[in-house]
Design a protein around this motif. Structure first.
Motif, short mmCIF file in Angstrom:
data_model
loop_
_atom_site.label_atom_id
_atom_site.label_comp_id
_atom_site.label_asym_id
_atom_site.label_seq_id
_atom_site.Cartn_x
_atom_site.Cartn_y
_atom_site.Cartn_z
N PRO A 44 0.73 -1.37 0.03
CA PRO A 44 -0.03 0.02 -0.03
C PRO A 44 0.87 1.33 0.04
O PRO A 44 0.22 2.45 -0.06
CB PRO A 44 -0.78 -0.13 1.38
CG PRO A 44 0.00 -0.95 2.25
CD PRO A 44 0.92 -1.92 1.27
N PHE A 45 2.08 1.04 -0.05
CA PHE A 45 3.01 2.26 0.24
C PHE A 45 3.68 2.54 -0.92
O PHE A 45 4.63 1.64 -1.23
CB PHE A 45 3.86 2.06 1.49
CG PHE A 45 3.28 2.16 2.85
CD1 PHE A 45 2.74 3.22 3.61
CD2 PHE A 45 3.15 0.56 3.42
CE1 PHE A 45 2.21 2.75 4.72
CE2 PHE A 45 2.52 0.49 4.72
CZ PHE A 45 1.90 1.71 5.32
N LYS A 46 3.47 3.67 -1.67
CA LYS A 46 4.15 4.11 -3.00
C LYS A 46 5.40 4.72 -2.73
O LYS A 46 5.19 6.09 -2.22
CB LYS A 46 3.16 4.75 -3.86
CG LYS A 46 2.08 3.95 -4.50
CD LYS A 46 1.23 4.52 -5.66
CE LYS A 46 0.47 3.41 -6.32
NZ LYS A 46 -0.28 4.14 -7.43
N TYR A 47 6.44 4.24 -2.95
CA TYR A 47 7.79 4.79 -2.76
C TYR A 47 8.04 6.01 -3.65
O TYR A 47 8.68 6.91 -3.33
CB TYR A 47 8.81 3.83 -2.52
CG TYR A 47 10.23 4.32 -2.39
CD1 TYR A 47 10.70 4.63 -1.06
CD2 TYR A 47 11.21 4.50 -3.57
CE1 TYR A 47 11.92 5.10 -0.97
CE2 TYR A 47 12.26 5.05 -3.17
CZ TYR A 47 12.87 5.35 -1.86
OH TYR A 47 13.90 5.82 -1.77
N GLY A 48 7.61 5.56 -4.90
CA GLY A 48 7.93 6.56 -6.05
C GLY A 48 8.80 5.90 -7.28
O GLY A 48 8.80 4.88 -7.15
N VAL A 49 9.18 6.94 -8.07
CA VAL A 49 9.93 6.50 -9.06
C VAL A 49 11.23 6.15 -8.73
O VAL A 49 12.00 6.79 -7.96
CB VAL A 49 9.84 7.76 -10.21
CG1 VAL A 49 10.71 7.40 -11.48
CG2 VAL A 49 8.55 8.20 -10.57
N VAL A 50 11.86 5.10 -9.23
CA VAL A 50 13.21 4.37 -9.05
C VAL A 50 14.11 4.67 -10.26
O VAL A 50 15.25 4.47 -10.07
CB VAL A 50 13.00 3.15 -8.24
CG1 VAL A 50 12.47 3.10 -6.85
CG2 VAL A 50 12.43 2.26 -9.14
N LEU A 51 13.60 4.74 -11.50
CA LEU A 51 14.33 4.67 -12.48
C LEU A 51 13.28 5.67 -13.65
O LEU A 51 12.51 5.30 -13.92
CB LEU A 51 14.70 3.32 -13.11
CG LEU A 51 15.72 3.03 -14.02
CD1 LEU A 51 16.90 3.02 -13.33
CD2 LEU A 51 15.67 1.62 -14.54
N LYS A 52 14.20 6.29 -14.43
CA LYS A 52 13.57 7.07 -15.49
C LYS A 52 14.52 7.00 -16.81
O LYS A 52 15.60 6.89 -16.62
CB LYS A 52 12.87 8.34 -15.20
CG LYS A 52 14.19 9.29 -14.62
CD LYS A 52 13.74 10.82 -14.26
CE LYS A 52 12.55 10.78 -13.02
NZ LYS A 52 12.27 11.98 -12.81
N GLY A 53 13.90 7.47 -17.74
CA GLY A 53 14.79 7.57 -19.08
C GLY A 53 15.63 8.82 -19.09
O GLY A 53 15.59 9.56 -18.16
N ALA A 54 16.79 8.53 -19.85
CA ALA A 54 17.79 9.65 -20.03
C ALA A 54 17.35 10.91 -20.05
O ALA A 54 18.01 12.17 -19.79
CB ALA A 54 19.03 9.29 -20.76
N GLY A 55 16.22 11.14 -21.11
CA GLY A 55 15.71 12.54 -21.60
C GLY A 55 14.36 12.45 -21.85
O GLY A 55 13.70 11.54 -21.53
N THR A 56 13.55 13.42 -22.25
CA THR A 56 12.36 13.52 -22.35
C THR A 56 11.81 12.44 -23.56
O THR A 56 10.73 12.31 -23.74
CB THR A 56 11.94 14.71 -22.56
OG1 THR A 56 12.57 15.32 -23.87
CG2 THR A 56 12.09 15.87 -21.61
#
Length: 360
Positions: A44-56
């Motif tokens: 139930p606990f959303k930690y959040g974003v842990v990996l995203k792309g290098a750019g838009t």
């Protein structure tokens, strides 16, 4: 290891392509057990974003997690400028903070069936819920499965399933594709009705008991029309030759309007209960993660209660889907693909609130 399979490999025999009859339905999973599984795996606990792309223009997707030594590793895929997916590796000490290491499966860039799509996920991971989460070798190699396609774009049809191997899964080095690829595709003579257009994400487990008569079992989603995907299975003795198992899918939702997506299965075993995490879309609002349970890997009872993950935050307001869950030191970590105000990213939800401890 796997002596019968190795002997089969040594003979060079090729399996006949045919649909195998499924075992008859046996013991079903009761309501109380389903509730116990939900209580065990809920995050139930959303930690959040842990990996995203290098750019838009780069989006990331489809996490699969394993442990080697004292570190965790993630295979994930990325698409830039909507050309097609390739597969990458990341590393973590704590499952919360991830360092990108590099690419492990690239575009073939030839006239091959997988020229512009190489969307991989780990195979033969320890599926025991309280296990090591390590990778198992077969024939002296580590394995992955991937979605391959000849056309550019976002998962442009048709897509098939290929297999690749390496001896160094923790290094950002190119994996080796099988010359027999694709091992499963939508145009093969034994293809079933639900998979005649495209095959999607898959996971292979080693069923040590060979309860179906085969040591390796693969689950994957396929479609015959846009917006309608079902999960089916196949079996193998050598990781190369695969027989489809059963004439029908094993998980389907949205049958009435034929507009439900059930996809990206991950198989774990909790006690004596096989548990399949998968995502749904179309038959309920937006996209979300849920699960089903089985005692025999073939007949599955679908959870009908609250979603494991669903859109609720700005970063996953559109989609919260494509699960990979592990339990480590009493905490459940549920990784998923989130689509929202940060683009297509990989996010995490947990069974305990870890935000404060991570900030220290």
């Amino acid at each position: 290891m796997f002596l019968c399979a190795l002997l089969f490999l040594a003979t060079g025999a090729q399996a006949e392509r045919a649909i195998l009859p499924a075992i008859p339905e046996g013991r079903l999973v009761d309501t109380n057990t389903m509730q116990q599984i939900f209580d065990e795996v809920k995050t139930p606990f959303k930690y959040g974003v842990v990996l995203k792309g290098a750019g838009t223009n780069e989006f990331v997707d489809c996490p699969s997690i394993f442990r080697s030594g004292e570190q965790w590793y993630m295979l994930y895929v990325a698409i830039t400028n909507k050309v097609g997916y390739q597969t990458f590796l990341a590393r973590s000490d704590d499952l919360l903070h991830w360092e990108k290491l590099g690419k492990v499966l690239s575009f073939a860039k030839t006239n091959e069936w997988d020229a512009w799509q190489a969307d991989g996920g780990i195979a033969l991971a320890d599926y025991r819920w309280d296990g090591s989460h390590g990778l198992e070798k077969f024939a002296g190699k580590f394995w992955l499965t991937y979605i391959g396609g000849a056309l550019q774009g976002y998962e442009t049809d048709p897509l098939s399933i290929g297999i690749a191997w390496t001896k160094s899964p923790t290094l950002p080095k190119e994996w080796n594709r099988l010359k027999e690829n694709p091992v499963l595709g939508p145009k093969q003579p034994d293809v079933r009705s639900f998979e005649t257009k495209t095959l999607y994400k898959s996971q292979i487990i080693h069923d040590e008991a060979a309860s179906l008569g085969w040591p390796f079992v693969i689950f994957y989603n396929g479609k015959y029309k846009n917006g309608y995907e079902q999960i089916g299975m196949a079996v193998s003795r050598d990781m190369v030759n695969w027989n489809r198992y059963g004439t029908n899918s094993v998980i389907v939702n949205g049958e009435a309007k034929k507009n439900g997506i059930s996809g990206d299965p991950q198989i774990v075993k909790i006690g004596d209960v096989w548990t399949m995490f998968y995502f749904g879309a179309g038959w309920q609002p937006k996209a979300f993660d849920t699960f089903a349970c089985s005692y025999d890997l073939v007949h599955w009872t679908k959870w009908s209660g609250a979603s494991l993950i669903e859109p609720s935050e700005p970063f996953d307001k559109t989609y919260a889907h494509k699960p990979w869950a592990v339990k480590w030191k009493g905490v459940v970590y549920h990784f998923y693909c989130a689509v929202g105000n940060e683009g297509r990213v990989i996010a995490l939800a947990t069974s305990r609130d870890l935000k404060q401890s991570s900030a220290r």
